[in-house]
Write a protein that holds these residues in place. Structure first.
Motif, PDB file in Angstrom:
ATOM      1  N   ILE A   1       0.857  -1.169   0.000  1.00  0.00           N
ATOM      2  CA  ILE A   1       0.000   0.000   0.000  1.00  0.00           C
ATOM      3  C   ILE A   1       0.896   1.223   0.000  1.00  0.00           C
ATOM      4  O   ILE A   1       1.791   1.338   0.821  1.00  0.00           O
ATOM      5  N   PHE A   2       0.663   2.097  -0.946  1.00  0.00           N
ATOM      6  CA  PHE A   2       1.429   3.329  -1.019  1.00  0.00           C
ATOM      7  C   PHE A   2       0.660   4.411  -0.273  1.00  0.00           C
ATOM      8  O   PHE A   2      -0.523   4.624  -0.528  1.00  0.00           O
ATOM      9  N   GLU A   3       1.339   5.045   0.632  1.00  0.00           N
ATOM     10  CA  GLU A   3       0.695   6.099   1.417  1.00  0.00           C
ATOM     11  C   GLU A   3       0.294   7.256   0.505  1.00  0.00           C
ATOM     12  O   GLU A   3       1.024   7.629  -0.402  1.00  0.00           O
ATOM     13  N   TYR A   4      -0.869   7.813   0.753  1.00  0.00           N
ATOM     14  CA  TYR A   4      -1.376   8.951  -0.003  1.00  0.00           C
ATOM     15  C   TYR A   4      -0.800  10.217   0.625  1.00  0.00           C
ATOM     16  O   TYR A   4      -1.075  10.532   1.777  1.00  0.00           O
ATOM     17  N   ASP A   5       0.045  10.916  -0.138  1.00  0.00           N
ATOM     18  CA  ASP A   5       0.667  12.131   0.375  1.00  0.00           C
ATOM     19  C   ASP A   5       0.403  13.280  -0.602  1.00  0.00           C
ATOM     20  O   ASP A   5      -0.340  13.127  -1.571  1.00  0.00           O
ATOM     21  N   GLU A   6       1.006  14.417  -0.360  1.00  0.00           N
ATOM     22  CA  GLU A   6       0.777  15.588  -1.217  1.00  0.00           C
ATOM     23  C   GLU A   6       1.263  15.358  -2.646  1.00  0.00           C
ATOM     24  O   GLU A   6       0.653  15.827  -3.601  1.00  0.00           O
ATOM     25  N   LYS A   7       2.358  14.631  -2.797  1.00  0.00           N
ATOM     26  CA  LYS A   7       2.878  14.339  -4.139  1.00  0.00           C
ATOM     27  C   LYS A   7       1.886  13.453  -4.905  1.00  0.00           C
ATOM     28  O   LYS A   7       1.615  13.682  -6.081  1.00  0.00           O
ATOM     29  N   THR A   8       1.333  12.468  -4.221  1.00  0.00           N
ATOM     30  CA  THR A   8       0.336  11.596  -4.838  1.00  0.00           C
ATOM     31  C   THR A   8      -0.915  12.394  -5.184  1.00  0.00           C
ATOM     32  O   THR A   8      -1.486  12.246  -6.268  1.00  0.00           O
ATOM     33  N   LYS A   9      -1.342  13.263  -4.277  1.00  0.00           N
ATOM     34  CA  LYS A   9      -2.524  14.095  -4.519  1.00  0.00           C
ATOM     35  C   LYS A   9      -2.321  14.966  -5.751  1.00  0.00           C
ATOM     36  O   LYS A   9      -3.203  15.060  -6.608  1.00  0.00           O
ATOM     37  N   ALA A  10      -1.156  15.583  -5.874  1.00  0.00           N
ATOM     38  CA  ALA A  10      -0.877  16.437  -7.032  1.00  0.00           C
ATOM     39  C   ALA A  10      -0.923  15.626  -8.322  1.00  0.00           C
ATOM     40  O   ALA A  10      -1.479  16.072  -9.332  1.00  0.00           O
ATOM     41  N   PHE A  11      -0.365  14.410  -8.297  1.00  0.00           N
ATOM     42  CA  PHE A  11      -0.381  13.543  -9.477  1.00  0.00           C
ATOM     43  C   PHE A  11      -1.815  13.176  -9.854  1.00  0.00           C
ATOM     44  O   PHE A  11      -2.211  13.290 -11.017  1.00  0.00           O
ATOM     45  N   VAL A  12      -2.599  12.747  -8.882  1.00  0.00           N
ATOM     46  CA  VAL A  12      -3.986  12.348  -9.147  1.00  0.00           C
ATOM     47  C   VAL A  12      -4.790  13.537  -9.659  1.00  0.00           C
ATOM     48  O   VAL A  12      -5.535  13.422 -10.636  1.00  0.00           O
ATOM     49  N   ASP A  13      -4.629  14.691  -9.037  1.00  0.00           N
ATOM     50  CA  ASP A  13      -5.356  15.884  -9.477  1.00  0.00           C
ATOM     51  C   ASP A  13      -5.012  16.245 -10.919  1.00  0.00           C
ATOM     52  O   ASP A  13      -5.889  16.544 -11.725  1.00  0.00           O
ATOM     53  N   GLU A  14      -3.728  16.200 -11.252  1.00  0.00           N
ATOM     54  CA  GLU A  14      -3.305  16.531 -12.614  1.00  0.00           C
ATOM     55  C   GLU A  14      -3.879  15.540 -13.623  1.00  0.00           C
ATOM     56  O   GLU A  14      -4.397  15.926 -14.668  1.00  0.00           O
ATOM     57  N   ARG A  15      -3.792  14.252 -13.308  1.00  0.00           N
ATOM     58  CA  ARG A  15      -4.283  13.227 -14.233  1.00  0.00           C
ATOM     59  C   ARG A  15      -5.793  13.304 -14.417  1.00  0.00           C
ATOM     60  O   ARG A  15      -6.291  13.145 -15.521  1.00  0.00           O
ATOM     61  N   THR A  16      -6.524  13.528 -13.346  1.00  0.00           N
ATOM     62  CA  THR A  16      -7.977  13.582 -13.479  1.00  0.00           C
ATOM     63  C   THR A  16      -8.402  14.830 -14.250  1.00  0.00           C
ATOM     64  O   THR A  16      -9.370  14.784 -15.008  1.00  0.00           O
ATOM     65  N   GLN A  17      -7.668  15.918 -14.119  1.00  0.00           N
ATOM     66  CA  GLN A  17      -7.988  17.116 -14.899  1.00  0.00           C
ATOM     67  C   GLN A  17      -7.723  16.871 -16.380  1.00  0.00           C
ATOM     68  O   GLN A  17      -8.513  17.270 -17.236  1.00  0.00           O
ATOM     69  N   LEU A  18      -6.616  16.205 -16.702  1.00  0.00           N
ATOM     70  CA  LEU A  18      -6.293  15.901 -18.100  1.00  0.00           C
ATOM     71  C   LEU A  18      -7.351  15.007 -18.730  1.00  0.00           C
ATOM     72  O   LEU A  18      -7.681  15.151 -19.902  1.00  0.00           O
ATOM     73  N   ASN A  19      -7.857  14.068 -17.950  1.00  0.00           N
ATOM     74  CA  ASN A  19      -8.811  13.093 -18.477  1.00  0.00           C
ATOM     75  C   ASN A  19     -10.259  13.535 -18.341  1.00  0.00           C
ATOM     76  O   ASN A  19     -11.152  12.868 -18.845  1.00  0.00           O
ATOM     77  N   GLY A  20     -10.487  14.613 -17.626  1.00  0.00           N
ATOM     78  CA  GLY A  20     -11.845  15.083 -17.429  1.00  0.00           C
ATOM     79  C   GLY A  20     -12.663  14.197 -16.511  1.00  0.00           C
ATOM     80  O   GLY A  20     -13.886  14.196 -16.566  1.00  0.00           O
TER      81      GLY A  20
ATOM     82  N   PHE B   1     -12.849  12.079  -4.269  1.00  0.00           N
ATOM     83  CA  PHE B   1     -12.764  10.732  -3.724  1.00  0.00           C
ATOM     84  C   PHE B   1     -12.090  10.808  -2.361  1.00  0.00           C
ATOM     85  O   PHE B   1     -11.479  11.815  -2.013  1.00  0.00           O
ATOM     86  N   ALA B   2     -12.213   9.748  -1.626  1.00  0.00           N
ATOM     87  CA  ALA B   2     -11.555   9.662  -0.322  1.00  0.00           C
ATOM     88  C   ALA B   2     -10.448   8.617  -0.429  1.00  0.00           C
ATOM     89  O   ALA B   2     -10.729   7.453  -0.719  1.00  0.00           O
ATOM     90  N   PRO B   3      -9.203   9.016  -0.245  1.00  0.00           N
ATOM     91  CA  PRO B   3      -8.107   8.043  -0.317  1.00  0.00           C
ATOM     92  C   PRO B   3      -8.278   6.944   0.735  1.00  0.00           C
ATOM     93  O   PRO B   3      -8.793   7.184   1.822  1.00  0.00           O
ATOM     94  N   VAL B   4      -7.862   5.753   0.390  1.00  0.00           N
ATOM     95  CA  VAL B   4      -7.909   4.629   1.323  1.00  0.00           C
ATOM     96  C   VAL B   4      -6.652   4.682   2.180  1.00  0.00           C
ATOM     97  O   VAL B   4      -5.547   4.810   1.664  1.00  0.00           O
ATOM     98  N   GLU B   5      -6.838   4.607   3.460  1.00  0.00           N
ATOM     99  CA  GLU B   5      -5.696   4.646   4.371  1.00  0.00           C
ATOM    100  C   GLU B   5      -5.500   3.289   5.022  1.00  0.00           C
ATOM    101  O   GLU B   5      -6.432   2.499   5.140  1.00  0.00           O
ATOM    102  N   ARG B   6      -4.282   3.057   5.443  1.00  0.00           N
ATOM    103  CA  ARG B   6      -3.965   1.793   6.107  1.00  0.00           C
ATOM    104  C   ARG B   6      -4.652   1.709   7.460  1.00  0.00           C
ATOM    105  O   ARG B   6      -4.787   2.688   8.170  1.00  0.00           O
TER     106      ARG B   6
END
Length: 100
Positions: free
Chosen positions: A1-20, A25-30
């Motif tokens: 499980i990869f921890e959800y951090d600010e770097k991950t959030k920035a990546f997800v936000d960028e990708r979802t904006q590109l894809n529309g 969502f709520a990240p899954v935590e350990r």
């Protein structure tokens, strides 16, 4: 499980904006009390690019081992989660290049 951090959030936000796609969502935590059959740590910076070889994608080699291979055709694919933006990013990388 990869921890959800600010770097991950920035990546997800960028990708979802590109894809529309939706990014609400709520990240899954350990769960601190979770139990695993085994625990393994992978140094992602040590991973190397691989090439799927004929006749089965499971037949892989490290890209650096393929220096004497002549490339006369290529297939670009993606996994089930592939997005149009993945192919657009690849197109930017190979723009103006030729397979000979």
């Amino acid at each position: 499980i990869f921890e959800y951090d600010e770097k991950t959030k920035a990546f997800v936000d960028e990708r979802t904006q590109l894809n529309g796609t939706k990014s609400d969502f709520a990240p899954v935590e350990r769960d601190e009390n979770e139990k695993f059959i085994y625990d393994s740590t992978i140094d992602l910076s040590a991973l190397e690019p691989t090439v799927a070889c004929h006749p089965d994608p499971g037949n892989r080699k490290l890209a650096r081992e393929m220096t004497d291979m002549k490339l006369d055709r290529a297939y670009i694919g993606s996994c089930t989660g592939g997005k149009t933006s993945d192919f657009l990013a690849f197109a930017e990388v190979v723009r103006g290049q030729e397979v000979r």
